[in-house]
Each structure stands twice: as structure tokens, then as C-alpha cells.
Motif scaffolding. Structure first.
Motif, PDB file in Angstrom:
ATOM      1  N   UNK A 160       3.370 -11.828  -4.388  1.00 28.29           N
ATOM      2  CA  UNK A 160       2.828 -10.942  -3.369  1.00 28.29           C
ATOM      3  C   UNK A 160       3.752 -10.849  -2.159  1.00 28.29           C
ATOM      4  N   UNK A 161       4.369 -11.968  -1.787  1.00 31.19           N
ATOM      5  CA  UNK A 161       5.321 -11.957  -0.671  1.00 31.19           C
ATOM      6  C   UNK A 161       6.494 -11.045  -1.010  1.00 31.19           C
ATOM      7  N   UNK A 162       7.008 -11.179  -2.220  1.00 27.61           N
ATOM      8  CA  UNK A 162       8.126 -10.341  -2.677  1.00 27.61           C
ATOM      9  C   UNK A 162       7.717  -8.870  -2.689  1.00 27.61           C
ATOM     10  N   UNK A 163       6.486  -8.614  -3.126  1.00 26.37           N
ATOM     11  CA  UNK A 163       5.994  -7.240  -3.233  1.00 26.37           C
ATOM     12  C   UNK A 163       5.879  -6.589  -1.857  1.00 26.37           C
ATOM     13  N   UNK A 164       5.343  -7.322  -0.882  1.00 28.32           N
ATOM     14  CA  UNK A 164       5.232  -6.774   0.474  1.00 28.32           C
ATOM     15  C   UNK A 164       6.610  -6.464   1.052  1.00 28.32           C
ATOM     16  N   UNK A 165       7.558  -7.364   0.861  1.00 31.90           N
ATOM     17  CA  UNK A 165       8.910  -7.148   1.382  1.00 31.90           C
ATOM     18  C   UNK A 165       9.557  -5.912   0.767  1.00 31.90           C
ATOM     19  N   UNK A 166       9.401  -5.754  -0.546  1.00 28.75           N
ATOM     20  CA  UNK A 166      10.000  -4.611  -1.226  1.00 28.75           C
ATOM     21  C   UNK A 166       9.299  -3.310  -0.817  1.00 28.75           C
ATOM     22  N   UNK A 167       7.984  -3.385  -0.613  1.00 35.54           N
ATOM     23  CA  UNK A 167       7.234  -2.198  -0.196  1.00 35.54           C
ATOM     24  C   UNK A 167       7.724  -1.698   1.166  1.00 35.54           C
ATOM     25  N   UNK A 168       7.982  -2.616   2.088  1.00 37.12           N
ATOM     26  CA  UNK A 168       8.506  -2.230   3.401  1.00 37.12           C
ATOM     27  C   UNK A 168       9.885  -1.607   3.256  1.00 37.12           C
ATOM     28  N   UNK A 169      10.684  -2.182   2.371  1.00 40.76           N
ATOM     29  CA  UNK A 169      12.035  -1.663   2.135  1.00 40.76           C
ATOM     30  C   UNK A 169      11.998  -0.248   1.561  1.00 40.76           C
ATOM     31  N   UNK A 170      11.100  -0.007   0.593  1.00 38.64           N
ATOM     32  CA  UNK A 170      11.039   1.305  -0.073  1.00 38.64           C
ATOM     33  C   UNK A 170      10.406   2.378   0.823  1.00 38.64           C
ATOM     34  N   UNK A 171       9.419   1.991   1.609  1.00 35.62           N
ATOM     35  CA  UNK A 171       8.746   2.974   2.467  1.00 35.62           C
ATOM     36  C   UNK A 171       9.465   3.165   3.793  1.00 35.62           C
ATOM     37  N   UNK A 172      10.253   2.166   4.181  1.00 30.33           N
ATOM     38  CA  UNK A 172      10.927   2.230   5.471  1.00 30.33           C
ATOM     39  C   UNK A 172       9.979   2.032   6.645  1.00 30.33           C
ATOM     40  N   UNK A 173       8.791   1.493   6.361  1.00 29.08           N
ATOM     41  CA  UNK A 173       7.777   1.337   7.403  1.00 29.08           C
ATOM     42  C   UNK A 173       7.386  -0.130   7.575  1.00 29.08           C
ATOM     43  N   UNK A 174       7.906  -0.789   8.605  1.00 24.41           N
ATOM     44  CA  UNK A 174       7.536  -2.202   8.833  1.00 24.41           C
ATOM     45  C   UNK A 174       6.088  -2.370   9.284  1.00 24.41           C
ATOM     46  N   UNK A 175       5.455  -1.248   9.662  1.00 24.91           N
ATOM     47  CA  UNK A 175       4.055  -1.297  10.092  1.00 24.91           C
ATOM     48  C   UNK A 175       3.137  -0.806   8.971  1.00 24.91           C
ATOM     49  N   UNK A 176       3.527  -1.075   7.748  1.00 17.98           N
ATOM     50  CA  UNK A 176       2.774  -0.640   6.573  1.00 17.98           C
ATOM     51  C   UNK A 176       1.349  -1.204   6.570  1.00 17.98           C
ATOM     52  N   UNK A 177       1.139  -2.298   7.272  1.00 19.70           N
ATOM     53  CA  UNK A 177      -0.195  -2.902   7.359  1.00 19.70           C
ATOM     54  C   UNK A 177      -1.227  -1.905   7.880  1.00 19.70           C
ATOM     55  N   UNK A 178      -0.817  -1.058   8.830  1.00 23.43           N
ATOM     56  CA  UNK A 178      -1.737  -0.089   9.408  1.00 23.43           C
ATOM     57  C   UNK A 178      -2.167   0.952   8.382  1.00 23.43           C
ATOM     58  N   UNK A 179      -1.235   1.331   7.516  1.00 24.67           N
ATOM     59  CA  UNK A 179      -1.560   2.285   6.448  1.00 24.67           C
ATOM     60  C   UNK A 179      -2.445   1.619   5.397  1.00 24.67           C
ATOM     61  N   UNK A 180      -2.148   0.359   5.084  1.00 19.41           N
ATOM     62  CA  UNK A 180      -2.957  -0.362   4.091  1.00 19.41           C
ATOM     63  C   UNK A 180      -4.411  -0.460   4.537  1.00 19.41           C
ATOM     64  N   UNK A 181      -4.626  -0.661   5.844  1.00 12.37           N
ATOM     65  CA  UNK A 181      -5.992  -0.791   6.359  1.00 12.37           C
ATOM     66  C   UNK A 181      -6.803   0.484   6.148  1.00 12.37           C
ATOM     67  N   UNK A 182      -6.131   1.629   6.110  1.00 14.57           N
ATOM     68  CA  UNK A 182      -6.840   2.895   5.882  1.00 14.57           C
ATOM     69  C   UNK A 182      -7.476   2.940   4.501  1.00 14.57           C
ATOM     70  N   UNK A 183      -6.816   2.285   3.526  1.00 14.44           N
ATOM     71  CA  UNK A 183      -7.301   2.329   2.147  1.00 14.44           C
ATOM     72  C   UNK A 183      -8.154   1.110   1.790  1.00 14.44           C
ATOM     73  N   UNK A 184      -8.212   0.167   2.685  1.00 14.72           N
ATOM     74  CA  UNK A 184      -8.998  -1.043   2.453  1.00 14.72           C
ATOM     75  C   UNK A 184     -10.482  -0.735   2.595  1.00 14.72           C
ATOM     76  N   UNK A 185     -11.297  -1.327   1.718  1.00 12.70           N
ATOM     77  CA  UNK A 185     -12.743  -1.280   1.914  1.00 12.70           C
ATOM     78  C   UNK A 185     -13.337  -2.638   1.546  1.00 12.70           C
ATOM     79  N   UNK A 186     -14.618  -2.782   1.758  1.00  5.08           N
ATOM     80  CA  UNK A 186     -15.286  -4.070   1.580  1.00  5.08           C
ATOM     81  C   UNK A 186     -15.026  -4.679   0.206  1.00  5.08           C
ATOM     82  N   UNK A 187     -15.051  -3.850  -0.836  1.00  3.89           N
ATOM     83  CA  UNK A 187     -14.922  -4.372  -2.196  1.00  3.89           C
ATOM     84  C   UNK A 187     -13.505  -4.824  -2.528  1.00  3.89           C
TER      85      UNK A 187
END
Length: 336
Positions: A58-85
Motif C-alpha cells: 500500500x505504501x508503494x501504491x500510494x507513492x506511485x499514484x502520486x507520481x502518476x497523477x502528479x498530485x501530492x494532495x491526492x488525499x483530498x481527491x480520495x476523500x471525495x470517493x470515500x464512504x462509510x462502507x
């Protein structure tokens, strides 16, 4: 790559956490299948297996995701798709909590359901409460994963409190180029290069009783999460202490030494083992008292004085104050 059960050798994280990241990167027009493949995993099989994944993956995946998207603030986008389940049974238990403080206690008790390598504990002050999260495996400066977790937790707590929750501070061990985007999201000061990853809540807003609380559902979900953890990982010392207390607390006065003896260890060793798991005996004891109190008060007609005596309180007044601290309501109001 997937792990269908928790393992003693490789700390794992909830599979839904990986699926959330997949959905997030797709919103950037990044190929999620290729992203996972480059990390050594097959996204299609992940969606089918409902399994768990090594935290290191998961650590590797997050790092690569930031690299591919170019967005170090990807957490904010992830929160949009997060729900209780996204957090499975634990997320549902949090949503059914009596109030935000009750939900925070669930986070500390069952945080390993989300990620085995993380230990969590509460820092309870007069006017504020800190939720401290420490990674035993990954570098605590891994800000992408921690910022995503905090953004998602904040979202679920805001929904729980109807927007009334207030944060005072957010701390990260790691750092990004700017704090502005995170400060705007959390509505409070954000600090980088701190000595721990921590969310600091305004205590007063934690005890706002939510409109659709469901104690029976929350307790049932607690049992489900506990059974899941007990089935799929070696029983933690903290879990053994909790099990012993829940079984014996109403039968007589218990102290830490007696509990340690029941586990064939010294009091000092018990303290060290609990510290390693991110908790202390007094916290487990308090959690068990709370759980038993709610069970005894819910749907039963035992006099409050008898409940107080069964749980080891010196008088009904002390029990009432403790119950209000746990649930935000006095026991007579909770029962009604």
C-alpha cells in the motif's frame, strides 16, 4: 498479490483501501489496472477476492499514484470517493456511534482492522482530544497514506456530527510543499515534521449526540469486528486482557496484577506488551466498563445502583459521571 487473511508475518491493510485508491487515480485519467500491475498486483482479482494486502504494498501504491497523477494532495481527491462502507464493518460501527467521542474510541480499539501495522491511542485533555496514529512498519513520514486516512476520518466524523465537529490542529511527521490545501479542508492549522501523526479535536464538539445513533447495531458491529480479528490473527495481549475483564469484571474487584497472573506474566511484562500494542491497561479497563455498562443499561431493568456496584464503582454518582463521559448522556436518560 492479495492476502485473504491476516498473517503473523506480514502486516496487512484492508482491501477496500486499495480499491479506493484505484477509483481515485481513475478520476485523473490514470490507468488503475496498469498502476496496480506495476506494483505487482492484479486489480481485477483484488475486486473479486475482498482480501487484504501487505501494508508495504500500500505504501508503494500510494507513492506511485502520486507520481502518476502528479498530485501530492491526492488525499483530498480520495476523500471525495470515500464512504462509510470503505472501512467495512468498522465504518458502519463508527456511523452508528452515540457521538464522535464514542466513534474515536472505536478507532483506537479496532484501528488494526484497517491496517495491522498501525497503533492508535487517544490523548485526552481538558478541552481537546488527540487521536495519535503510529505506523510500526511504514515510515511515519509517509504523508500520502496518513493524509488520506485523516481526510477520510474527518469526512466520516463530519457526517456523524452533522457538520458540528471542530478540529484544532493536524500534525504530520512528513511534509508537502504547502499546507494551504489541507488547512482549507480541515479548517484548522496543519503542522509538518511533527513528532507524531495526530488529529486534535475540540472536545466539546465530540459529545454532540447524533440524531440516528443505534447502540445495539454499533455493539453488534463491534462484536463482528472483534470476531474477525480474533479469527484471522494471533490474539493480541490487549485482546486477551479485554476478554478476561469482560468475563470477570462483574464477578468481583480486579486489579492489573490479577489480570497479569491470569495471562502467566508479570505486571511489568504486561505493561510492556500493552505499550507495544499502542494501549495501556487503564484504557482497556475503562473500555470494558463502558461496554458492560451499556449492555447492562440497555433493555434491562437492573437498578442503577446495582449496575454501579457490579462494575466496581464506589457509588452511583461516580458511575453516573463515568457513564456521561462515555456516552454524553446520564444513564437514566440513556435508558429512557
Amino acid at each position: 498479490m492479495s492476502v485473504n487473511h491476516l498473517t503473523t508475518n506480514v502486516p496487512t491493510s484492508l482491501g477496500n483501501w486499495a480499491l479506493l485508491l484505484a477509483k481515485t487515480v481513475e478520476s485523473y485519467d490514470v490507468d488503475s489496472q496498469l498502476l496496480f500491475k506495476d506494483c505487482g498486483a492484479d486489480l481485477a482479482s483484488i475486486k473479486k477476492s475482498n482480501g487484504r494486502f501487505p501494508t508495504a504494498f500500500m505504501v508503494k501504491l500510494w507513492n506511485l499514484a502520486v507520481n502518476r497523477t502528479g498530485d501530492p494532495y491526492i488525499a483530498l481527491r480520495a476523500a471525495k470517493y470515500f464512504n462509510t462502507t470503505t472501512f467495512g464493518g468498522l465504518g458502519l460501527a463508527i456511523a452508528a456511534s452515540h457521538h464522535a467521542y464514542d466513534a474515536l474510541q472505536r478507532c483506537t480499539r479496532y484501528g488494526r482492522f484497517i491496517s495491522e501495522d498501525c497503533s492508535t491511542h487517544l490523548q485526552d485533555g481538558e478541552k481537546q482530544v488527540g487521536l495519535i496514529v503510529h505506523s510500526e512498519l511504514a515510515d511515519d513520514t509517509h504523508i500520502y497514506g496518513f493524509s488520506a486516512a485523516f481526510c477520510c476520518l474527518y469526512k466520516i466524523f463530519i457526517e456523524l456530527t452533522g457538520g458540528k465537529l471542530k478540529l484544532r490542529e493536524i500534525h504530520f511527521c512528513g511534509s508537502l510543499d504547502s499546507k494551504l490545501a489541507l488547512q482549507d479542508y480541515f479548517g484548522c492549522a496543519v503542522y509538518y515534521r511533527s513528532n507524531c501523526n495526530k488529529m486534535v479535536f475540540d472536545k466539546e464538539t465530540l459529545f454532540q449526540e447524533q440524531d440516528f445513533t443505534n447502540a445495539s447495531l454499533a455493539n453488534s458491529l463491534d462484536d463482528w469486528v472483534e470476531n474477525y480479528l480474533n479469527r484471522n490473527q494471533p490474539e493480541l495481549v490487549s485482546a486477551q486482557v479485554e476478554k478476561y475483564l469482560l468475563k470477570n469484571l462483574v464477578n468481583g474487584e480486579l486489579d492489573q496484577g490479577k489480570v497479569a497472573s491470569s495471562l502467566a506474566m508479570s505486571t511489568r511484562l504486561l505493561q510492556r506488551r500493552l505499550k507495544r500494542e499502542g494501549t495501556v491497561y487503564s484504557q482497556i479497563f475503562d473500555d470494558c466498563r463502558k461496554k458492560l455498562a451499556i449492555q447492562l443499561m440497555h433493555g434491562q431493568t437492573l437498578p442503577m445502583s446495582e449496575v454501579a456496584f457490579m462494575l466496581g464503582f464506589s457509588d452511583q454518582g461516580n458511575f453516573s459521571r463515568a457513564f456521561k463521559r462515555w456516552t454524553g448522556s446520564p444513564p437514566y436518560q440513556y435508558r429512557s
